[in-house]
Design an enzyme around this catalytic site. Structure first.
Site, PDB file in Angstrom:
ATOM      1  N   PHE A   1       2.037   8.475  -1.672  1.00  0.00           N
ATOM      2  CA  PHE A   1       1.550   7.192  -1.600  1.00  0.00           C
ATOM      3  C   PHE A   1       0.032   7.292  -1.833  1.00  0.00           C
ATOM      4  O   PHE A   1      -0.646   6.407  -1.650  1.00  0.00           O
ATOM      5  CB  PHE A   1       1.847   6.668  -0.070  1.00  0.00           C
ATOM      6  CG  PHE A   1       3.173   6.554   0.450  1.00  0.00           C
ATOM      7  CD1 PHE A   1       4.474   6.224  -0.555  1.00  0.00           C
ATOM      8  CD2 PHE A   1       3.619   6.860   1.910  1.00  0.00           C
ATOM      9  CE1 PHE A   1       5.650   6.221  -0.067  1.00  0.00           C
ATOM     10  CE2 PHE A   1       4.785   6.935   2.137  1.00  0.00           C
ATOM     11  CZ  PHE A   1       5.793   6.555   1.204  1.00  0.00           C
TER      12      PHE A   1
ATOM     13  N   TRP B   1       0.953  -1.324  -0.009  1.00  0.00           N
ATOM     14  CA  TRP B   1       0.028   0.010  -0.076  1.00  0.00           C
ATOM     15  C   TRP B   1       0.818   1.225  -0.010  1.00  0.00           C
ATOM     16  O   TRP B   1       0.392   2.003  -0.520  1.00  0.00           O
ATOM     17  CB  TRP B   1      -0.947   0.094   1.417  1.00  0.00           C
ATOM     18  CG  TRP B   1      -1.550   1.253   1.373  1.00  0.00           C
ATOM     19  CD1 TRP B   1      -3.065   1.455   1.046  1.00  0.00           C
ATOM     20  CD2 TRP B   1      -1.386   2.481   2.088  1.00  0.00           C
ATOM     21  NE1 TRP B   1      -3.432   2.748   1.296  1.00  0.00           N
ATOM     22  CE2 TRP B   1      -2.547   3.239   1.855  1.00  0.00           C
ATOM     23  CE3 TRP B   1      -0.394   2.873   3.061  1.00  0.00           C
ATOM     24  CZ2 TRP B   1      -2.608   4.494   2.446  1.00  0.00           C
ATOM     25  CZ3 TRP B   1      -0.411   4.241   3.557  1.00  0.00           C
ATOM     26  CH2 TRP B   1      -1.567   5.114   3.102  1.00  0.00           C
ATOM     27  N   HIS B   2       2.200   1.150   0.741  1.00  0.00           N
ATOM     28  CA  HIS B   2       2.687   2.360   0.766  1.00  0.00           C
ATOM     29  C   HIS B   2       3.346   2.756  -0.422  1.00  0.00           C
ATOM     30  O   HIS B   2       4.043   3.786  -0.834  1.00  0.00           O
ATOM     31  CB  HIS B   2       3.894   2.126   2.039  1.00  0.00           C
ATOM     32  CG  HIS B   2       3.360   2.665   3.214  1.00  0.00           C
ATOM     33  ND1 HIS B   2       2.794   1.706   4.130  1.00  0.00           N
ATOM     34  CD2 HIS B   2       3.453   3.815   3.967  1.00  0.00           C
ATOM     35  CE1 HIS B   2       2.484   2.191   5.485  1.00  0.00           C
ATOM     36  NE2 HIS B   2       2.761   3.497   4.979  1.00  0.00           N
ATOM     37  N   GLY B   3       3.890   1.810  -1.299  1.00  0.00           N
ATOM     38  CA  GLY B   3       4.224   1.871  -2.653  1.00  0.00           C
ATOM     39  C   GLY B   3       4.382   0.753  -3.434  1.00  0.00           C
ATOM     40  O   GLY B   3       4.635  -0.463  -2.940  1.00  0.00           O
TER      41      GLY B   3
END
Lengths: 499, 390
Positions: free
Chosen positions: A499, A338-340
């Protein structure tokens, strides 16, 4: 692309006063409409075209909610929920992860000598990871009948696109937002507290995070192979503080602005670096995300796994621990992703997952018995190692960097070069940043309050006057100095916006 | 009762201060709008070294919405009251005094002992300039094309590449400055052109490194060499030309007296808006005999966007028919050696053509120079193929 950051001159000196003025003077039935319009303008500032994506998302979620609510049977409700989640997740996959999947697929097909896939680069719409999660929260809450369905489109659109939190959270729950939609009456104290919170957040971002970022960015532009162990440590310590002040500063600003409009947004940080374990860290860091992941991923996975595992132990491992391992691994794999859309973020997520599992199966017990400083050192040490994967741009670099931290690879220590970074300003900022990351200032204020509470009323009132005056002065000083930095400074982007 | 009174008083105090805070906050954040009405600050302007005009208010056009927010933000930021003063104060007090760092590290690098370096030169120095082999070949081909053109006309073609300050004074670079690659893209170019028989390449870098013992060759606060550095570069150029034109006799240090005067900071201090706060030294050569006189310019026109049209064409003449005639295509580095070189030629026709370094066919046809000198500052080499790194 030039965003209207909450720490930009345009936001602070035009958008905010104008929006506050219009919303305050408008009749109650129009306040939310004006807030929605302001939110859409705010969002459009980062890319007018992507405003369409946001509007379509809000419409589809609103319609899905209505259909879901109208469905009579459990299976139809579930089908609408799945459809709604897909409607949110598919655009996220498309915009955020197409490039990642394409690149990895190309590596794979190149082995078979096939031609690589060519897909035009897709620009990530701002805040899509955040507002997607907010929308899913709404649908799940309607599905679980925790809240009534929202029939008013504007209200739901305001929840999803509310400008203080649309770009980087907090990922507020609909059940928290809904009661405030029509029943809020911001008091003078709430507005003043919002102003205070906003100013502190602005100071955290502009004065601390941005100042540390100059050193961090300069060190992270050094090719990994050219780094020495002292410089690698300096870079990762600085980055650990930078990311905290950057993100918590943004959150403070978002919560502060929310308060100015009478909203109480969810808290996101609670001194994460004083944690004594990784488990505790996730209760203090990005709380709105960690609780979202707990409620919408971890618990459902754990629940469904527990229904499938019938025995009490498997290979001498207790079933509850197996469930925890499975649920934690999947949750933190997704958390990292989800962050990257890159392997280093996946490894970052899994690294946290593994530490949590180790703490669950025994390390946690050992830590509890350990000397307190050992627990803090353990937590900070592994957090910093994990930030290496978060900050570096590729997985090989992250591993090389980690090696250099332990003296493997890199260049010999060049102390004069390392000491060049330690100027008065940097040392001063780092000291403030380190102290501020602990509860020392909060404890000092509380201690002072306690001591005063035993004094006569006149003295207590005088102390209160002094406290309030210094609070106002602090706000004025922070706003003035931050504005001054904002006029001249160039480093303004928030880390979490990407993000 | 005591507690009740205390609570009441506390709440009242808190309420009053909350109102004061709200009022003050609103005044503060409305300050720009109030200024727009009463004009407390001077009219908006941009600093000279920002090298741009004040952003204009964009026209709202429904068909082109995507570009509007960015344009409006720029317009708004440019008009922030006291902007230029605030930037100057930030640069000096915050960055230089408090953090001891460059206010704009992307523009200027602070070195040791007050030496400054132009940040855009870093990738040329450390070898990270993203020039691929094909681009290197194209640059070499452009230089060769000029050499062939002049050779076909019977004109000797000299190429001098003023080196960067970083290459001459690496000892003043900060500790975090280092070579990433052992051979840089420009070193590759120099290596190839120095083997080209049509190009008479003059190695200024070695000449300047040897001359360091005679005093500072570059300004501390500028990326250019001074007239001392210019002199030793000139000497190297003339030494090379003398091999082909024996009449050329470079000036000796005894032919002039170098006067040193203290001046304000130079171009790098301007880039960080702190010209008035820094000092530098200016060596000025006073020639015992000045033979060169201004000649008549032909009035060649520079390209429309050329920022220094008055300096585009310069002509100097010396009454000595035994001397050859030279055409020079140059950039800003030429100023450092101009006082000397114009004394050595019957006629010196100088074109300031940084970023293009054109062939000047018309001037060549009319003037028929005996030799042509191209002075291309190392980071300007990619300009030959249209890559401008500014």
């Amino acid at each position: 692309m030039l965003l209207m950051f909450v720490n930009s001159l345009l936001f602070l000196y035009l958008f905010l006063p104008v929006t506050l003025f219009i919303v305050y003077i408008s009749p109650p039935q129009l306040k939310n409409i004006f807030l929605l319009i302001a939110s859409l303008i705010f969002y459009a500032w980062g890319g007018v075209s992507y405003l369409l994506v946001l509007i379509i998302s809000t419409i589809l979620n609103w319609l899905t909610g209505l259909f879901l609510d109208r469905a009579k049977t459990y299976s139809v409700r579930k089908a609408w929920l799945i459809a709604g989640i897909l409607l949110n997740v598919l655009p996220l996959l498309l915009f955020k992860y197409t490039g990642f999947f394409k690149d990895n697929l190309n590596v794979l097909i190149s082995i078979f000598g096939m031609r690589p896939l060519i897909i035009r680069e897709i620009v990530l719409p701002l805040g899509i990871s955040f507002y997607t999660f907010k929308a899913i929260t709404y649908l799940v809450s309607v599905y679980r009948k925790e809240i009534p369905v929202q029939r008013n489109y504007a209200d739901l659109a305001l929840y999803i696109s509310f400008f203080p939190s649309v770009l980087a959270g907090p990922i507020d729950r609909y059940s928290n937002f809904l009661p405030q939609l029509h029943n809020r009456k911001p008091s003078a104290e709430q507005i003043a507290s919002g102003i205070r919170r906003f100013s502190i957040g602005l100071g955290k971002k502009v004065l601390i995070a941005n100042s540390i970022a100059v050193v961090t960015d300069s060190l992270f532009t050094v090719p990994v192979s050219r780094l020495s162990t002292p410089l690698a440590w300096l870079a990762i310590i600085s980055y650990s503080l930078q990311i905290y002040y950057d993100f918590s500063g943004y959150t403070d600003m978002a919560i502060g602005v929310g308060k100015m409009f009478g909203f109480e947004l969810m808290e996101n940080f609670n001194f994460p670096y004083i944690s004594k374990s990784i488990k505790e860290f996730w209760k203090r860091w990005h709380i709105s995300l960690s609780t979202w992941l707990r409620d919408y991923l971890f618990l459902p996975i754990a629940y469904s796994t527990s229904r499938k595992l019938k025995k009490e132990t498997y290979l001498s491992v207790r079933v509850d621990q197996i469930i925890y391992m499975i649920a934690t691994s999947i949750t933190f794999l997704i958390c990292g992703f989800w962050h990257g859309a890159a392997w280093n973020f996946i490894v970052w997520g899994l690294f946290h997952g593994i530490l949590l599992i180790l703490e669950q199966i025994g390390l946690g017990k050992w830590l509890k018995k350990s000397y307190l400083p050992v627990r803090h050192v353990y937590t900070l040490f592994f957090l910093m190692i994990s930030w290496v994967f978060f900050r570096t741009t590729s997985l090989p670099d992250a591993f090389k960097y980690t090696g250099i931290l332990f003296g493997i690879g890199g260049t010999p220590a060049n102390w004069p070069a390392a000491l060049e970074y330690f100027n008065t300003g940097f040392i001063f900022t780092m000291i403030i940043a380190i102290l501020g990351a602990t509860k020392i200032f909060a404890i000092a204020v509380e201690g002072l309050k306690k001591r005063i509470s035993n004094k006569p009323i006149v003295k207590q009132v005088t102390a209160m006057n002094l406290y309030e005056i210094s609070s106002i002065l602090l706000v004025i000083v922070i706003l003035t100095i931050s504005s001054f930095f904002m006029v001249a400074g160039t480093n303004n982007a928030f880390i979490y916006f990407k993000f | 009762m005591r507690l009740f009174i205390l609570n009441f008083k506390m709440k009242r105090v808190h309420f009053i201060y909350s109102i004061i805070m709200i009022v003050l906050f609103f005044i503060m954040i409305s300050f720009v709008m109030i200024n727009d009405l009463f004009h407390f600050s001077s009219p908006p302007q941009v600093l000279i070294m920002e090298k741009r005009n004040l952003s204009k208010k964009p026209i709202f056009n429904i068909k082109n919405l995507d570009s509007y927010p960015a344009a409006y933000t720029r317009f708004y930021d440019d008009r922030f009251p006291f902007r230029t003063k605030l930037i100057e104060y930030y640069s000096l007090e915050v960055c230089m005094e408090f953090f001891h760092r460059s206010p704009y590290p992307e523009k200027v690098t602070l070195g040791k002992d007050g030496w400054m370096f132009h940040a855009i030169e870093r990738p040329f120095y450390d070898g990270t300039l993203p020039l691929n082999d094909e681009q290197v070949s194209l640059i070499v081909a452009e230089i060769h094309k000029r050499a062939v053109y002049y050779h076909d006309k019977g004109i000797r073609f000299y190429l001098a590449i003023p080196p960067m300050k970083t290459d001459i004074y690496p000892e003043y670079l900060p500790g975090n400055y280092y070579k990433v690659k052992t051979i840089t893209a420009t070193e590759k170019i120099i290596e190839i052109v120095s083997r080209d028989s049509l190009i008479k390449f003059i190695d200024l870098k070695s000449a300047l490194i040897k001359a360091k013992k005679y005093g500072p060759l570059f300004y501390k606060t500028d990326n250019h060499w001074n007239t001392r550095g210019g002199y030793y570069a000139y000497h190297a150029i003339l030494d090379r030309m003398k091999q082909d034109f024996s009449a050329l006799q470079p000036l000796d240090t005894s032919d002039f007296k170098m006067n040193i005067q203290e001046i304000k900071g130079k171009n790098l201090t301007e880039l960080i808006h702190l010209k008035d706060y820094f000092k530098d030294e200016e060596p000025t050569p006073n020639l015992k005999v000045e033979r060169a006189k201004p000649g008549k310019i032909k009035g060649y026109k520079p390209r429309p966007d050329f920022p220094y049209p008055l300096e585009f064409e310069i002509v100097r003449e010396v009454e000595d028919t035994s001397l050859p005639k030279i055409l020079i295509v140059r950039d800003s580095f030429f100023y450092g050696l101009m006082p000397y070189i114009i004394e050595n030629f019957k006629k010196t026709i100088i074109f300031y053509d940084s970023r293009v370094y054109g062939i000047f066919d018309d001037a060549v046809q009319i003037e028929k120079p005996d030799l042509v000198l191209y002075m291309i500052f190392e980071p300007r080499l990619p300009n030959l193929i249209g890559i401008d790194l500014d």
